[in-house]
Design an enzyme around this catalytic site. Structure first.
Site, PDB file in Angstrom:
ATOM      1  N   LYS A 145       0.825  -1.216   0.000  1.00 35.31           N
ATOM      2  CA  LYS A 145       0.000   0.000   0.000  1.00 35.31           C
ATOM      3  C   LYS A 145       0.858   1.264   0.000  1.00 35.31           C
ATOM      4  O   LYS A 145       0.609   2.190  -0.761  1.00 35.31           O
ATOM      5  CB  LYS A 145      -0.912   0.042   1.244  1.00 35.31           C
ATOM      6  CG  LYS A 145      -1.815  -1.154   1.410  1.00 35.31           C
ATOM      7  CD  LYS A 145      -2.675  -1.020   2.662  1.00 35.31           C
ATOM      8  CE  LYS A 145      -1.892  -1.007   3.961  1.00 35.31           C
ATOM      9  NZ  LYS A 145      -1.285  -2.304   4.332  1.00 35.31           N
ATOM     10  N   ARG A 147      -8.110   1.167  10.025  1.00 35.17           N
ATOM     11  CA  ARG A 147      -7.682  -0.204  10.259  1.00 35.17           C
ATOM     12  C   ARG A 147      -8.635  -0.960  11.185  1.00 35.17           C
ATOM     13  O   ARG A 147      -8.392  -2.127  11.500  1.00 35.17           O
ATOM     14  CB  ARG A 147      -6.320  -0.149  10.943  1.00 35.17           C
ATOM     15  CG  ARG A 147      -5.173  -0.722  10.141  1.00 35.17           C
ATOM     16  CD  ARG A 147      -3.955  -0.544  11.029  1.00 35.17           C
ATOM     17  NE  ARG A 147      -2.802  -1.248  10.601  1.00 35.17           N
ATOM     18  CZ  ARG A 147      -1.869  -0.725   9.809  1.00 35.17           C
ATOM     19  NH1 ARG A 147      -2.018   0.453   9.280  1.00 35.17           N
ATOM     20  NH2 ARG A 147      -0.798  -1.422   9.531  1.00 35.17           N
ATOM     21  N   ARG A 200      12.219  -7.113   4.482  1.00 32.46           N
ATOM     22  CA  ARG A 200      12.147  -5.677   4.249  1.00 32.46           C
ATOM     23  C   ARG A 200      13.116  -4.898   5.134  1.00 32.46           C
ATOM     24  O   ARG A 200      13.293  -5.215   6.298  1.00 32.46           O
ATOM     25  CB  ARG A 200      10.706  -5.229   4.549  1.00 32.46           C
ATOM     26  CG  ARG A 200      10.462  -3.764   4.353  1.00 32.46           C
ATOM     27  CD  ARG A 200       9.003  -3.509   4.225  1.00 32.46           C
ATOM     28  NE  ARG A 200       8.363  -3.394   5.532  1.00 32.46           N
ATOM     29  CZ  ARG A 200       7.102  -2.983   5.683  1.00 32.46           C
ATOM     30  NH1 ARG A 200       6.358  -2.720   4.637  1.00 32.46           N
ATOM     31  NH2 ARG A 200       6.590  -2.891   6.882  1.00 32.46           N
ATOM     32  N   ARG A 249      12.837  -2.722  10.586  1.00 37.03           N
ATOM     33  CA  ARG A 249      11.851  -2.183  11.530  1.00 37.03           C
ATOM     34  C   ARG A 249      11.579  -3.217  12.609  1.00 37.03           C
ATOM     35  O   ARG A 249      11.484  -4.404  12.319  1.00 37.03           O
ATOM     36  CB  ARG A 249      10.545  -1.894  10.772  1.00 37.03           C
ATOM     37  CG  ARG A 249      10.292  -0.416  10.556  1.00 37.03           C
ATOM     38  CD  ARG A 249       9.175  -0.200   9.567  1.00 37.03           C
ATOM     39  NE  ARG A 249       7.892  -0.742  10.004  1.00 37.03           N
ATOM     40  CZ  ARG A 249       6.774  -0.631   9.290  1.00 37.03           C
ATOM     41  NH1 ARG A 249       6.784   0.002   8.115  1.00 37.03           N
ATOM     42  NH2 ARG A 249       5.648  -1.147   9.718  1.00 37.03           N
ATOM     43  N   ARG A 258       1.048  -9.298  13.729  1.00 36.44           N
ATOM     44  CA  ARG A 258       0.447  -8.264  12.869  1.00 36.44           C
ATOM     45  C   ARG A 258      -0.576  -8.886  11.930  1.00 36.44           C
ATOM     46  O   ARG A 258      -1.623  -8.292  11.653  1.00 36.44           O
ATOM     47  CB  ARG A 258       1.523  -7.552  12.053  1.00 36.44           C
ATOM     48  CG  ARG A 258       2.261  -6.506  12.865  1.00 36.44           C
ATOM     49  CD  ARG A 258       3.560  -6.139  12.226  1.00 36.44           C
ATOM     50  NE  ARG A 258       3.418  -5.296  11.047  1.00 36.44           N
ATOM     51  CZ  ARG A 258       4.361  -5.164  10.121  1.00 36.44           C
ATOM     52  NH1 ARG A 258       5.493  -5.829  10.223  1.00 36.44           N
ATOM     53  NH2 ARG A 258       4.168  -4.367   9.093  1.00 36.44           N
TER      54      ARG A 258
HETATM   55  P1  ADP Z   1       2.247  -2.022   7.760  1.00 38.26           P
HETATM   56  O1  ADP Z   1       1.155  -1.609   6.828  1.00 38.26           O
HETATM   57  O2  ADP Z   1       3.459  -2.526   7.061  1.00 38.26           O
HETATM   58  O3  ADP Z   1       1.779  -2.911   8.874  1.00 38.26           O
HETATM   59  P2  ADP Z   1       2.265   0.641   8.991  1.00 38.26           P
HETATM   60  O4  ADP Z   1       3.430   1.524   8.878  1.00 38.26           O
HETATM   61  O5  ADP Z   1       1.030   1.017   8.263  1.00 38.26           O
HETATM   62  O6  ADP Z   1       2.816  -0.770   8.535  1.00 38.26           O
HETATM   63  O7  ADP Z   1       1.870   0.447  10.530  1.00 38.26           O
HETATM   64  C1  ADP Z   1       2.801   0.098  11.506  1.00 38.26           C
HETATM   65  C2  ADP Z   1       2.151   0.047  12.881  1.00 38.26           C
HETATM   66  O8  ADP Z   1       1.642   1.343  13.228  1.00 38.26           O
HETATM   67  C3  ADP Z   1       0.952  -0.877  13.019  1.00 38.26           C
HETATM   68  O9  ADP Z   1       1.314  -2.205  13.287  1.00 38.26           O
HETATM   69  C4  ADP Z   1       0.211  -0.228  14.204  1.00 38.26           C
HETATM   70  O10 ADP Z   1       0.811  -0.542  15.431  1.00 38.26           O
HETATM   71  C5  ADP Z   1       0.422   1.251  13.964  1.00 38.26           C
HETATM   72  N1  ADP Z   1      -0.680   1.826  13.145  1.00 38.26           N
HETATM   73  C6  ADP Z   1      -0.573   2.377  11.912  1.00 38.26           C
HETATM   74  N2  ADP Z   1      -1.770   2.785  11.463  1.00 38.26           N
HETATM   75  C7  ADP Z   1      -2.665   2.481  12.439  1.00 38.26           C
HETATM   76  C8  ADP Z   1      -4.089   2.638  12.583  1.00 38.26           C
HETATM   77  N3  ADP Z   1      -4.835   3.174  11.611  1.00 38.26           N
HETATM   78  N4  ADP Z   1      -4.658   2.207  13.734  1.00 38.26           N
HETATM   79  C9  ADP Z   1      -3.938   1.673  14.712  1.00 38.26           C
HETATM   80  N5  ADP Z   1      -2.614   1.485  14.654  1.00 38.26           N
HETATM   81  C10 ADP Z   1      -1.970   1.880  13.528  1.00 38.26           C
END
Ligand code: ADP
Ligand code: ZN
Length: 214
Positions: free
Chosen positions: A13, A88, A127, A161, A172
């Site tokens: 994404k 999410r 990654r 990360r 996750r």
């Molecule tokens: P990915 O899509 O690779 O999991 P992101 O960078 O989008 O990585 O998200 C990393 C972390 O940030 C998530 O695992 C969560 O802990 C937090 N996070 C990001 N966006 C949200 C959201 N909309 N609601 C709750 N937690 C979030």
């Protein structure tokens, strides 16, 4: 144009949002990036969020809803924006509809990034991410990181990360199935969901994406 990118972690994404941002005048609003920025800045909000993120759990709804609500009121969001990693959870999706309604706006399209679980684990575990410019690398698929890459900024710092460690990836994915998959159903019910095959090469995915949003 208000777009939501929905899909499991590792489905690309963020990569696709970055590509689309360079072609259209719609900024990428990534809650993950916003939270990581808050962590690097040592902000209180960031330090609280880090506890959840390091374990692969979601940050509380109220926190991310607050971040997004502020961000979409900025002038650069007037023509449109791409939500990457938000909403999410179903409560986040409902809150988003509420915030947009107040602004007489709405989500125009939701793009669902469809991908097989096994491939996600390969993508995430290999990654590597630059903590400074956000550029991403991959140990198997490339681009590989060495001194030639990311050289524009001498402060660039490529790491794995903490949530891309194998133990955390599994959680996750579980969190995704439990909390985020229902968001797809939420948008399907209101006829706003379109799927693309996210397992293809980035250029191919980008083409499918452009066919959807033109
Ligand atoms: P990915 O899509 O690779 O999991 P992101 O960078 O989008 O990585 O998200 C990393 C972390 O940030 C998530 O695992 C969560 O802990 C937090 N996070 C990001 N966006 C949200 C959201 N909309 N609601 C709750 N937690 C979030
Ligand atoms: Zn960099």
């Amino acid at each position: 144009m208000i777009l939501v990118f929905l899909g499991p972690p590792g489905s690309g994404k963020g990569t696709q949002a970055k590509k689309l941002t360079t072609e259209k005048n719609w900024p990428q609003l990534s809650t993950g990036d916003m939270l990581r920025t808050a962590i690097s800045a040592g902000a209180h909000l960031g330090l609280e969020a880090k506890k959840f993120m390091d374990l692969g759990n979601l940050v509380p709804d109220s926190v991310v809803i607050g971040l997004i609500e502020d961000r979409i009121r900025s002038p650069d969001c007037i023509e449109g924006f791409i939500l990457d990693g938000f909403p999410r959870t179903v409560p986040q999706a409902e809150a988003l509809d509420g915030v947009l309604l107040k602004l007489s706006r709405k989500v125009d399209q939701v793009v669902f990034f469809e991908m097989d679980e096994k491939e996600l684990v390969t993508r995430l575990s290999g990654r590597r991410t630059c903590t400074v410019c956000g550029k991403m690398f991959h140990v198997t698929f490339g681009p590989f990181h060495n001194q030639e890459v990311c050289e524009q900024n001498p402060l660039c710092n490529v790491i794995q990360r903490s949530d891309d460690l194998p133990e955390v990836i599994q959680n996750r994915l579980e969190v995704y199935h439990r909390s985020t998959a229902p968001v797809a159903e939420f948008y399907k019910k209101t006829n706003r969901l379109k799927s693309i095959n996210a397992a293809e090469k980035p250029e191919v995915v980008f083409q499918s994406l452009k066919n959807l949003v033109k």
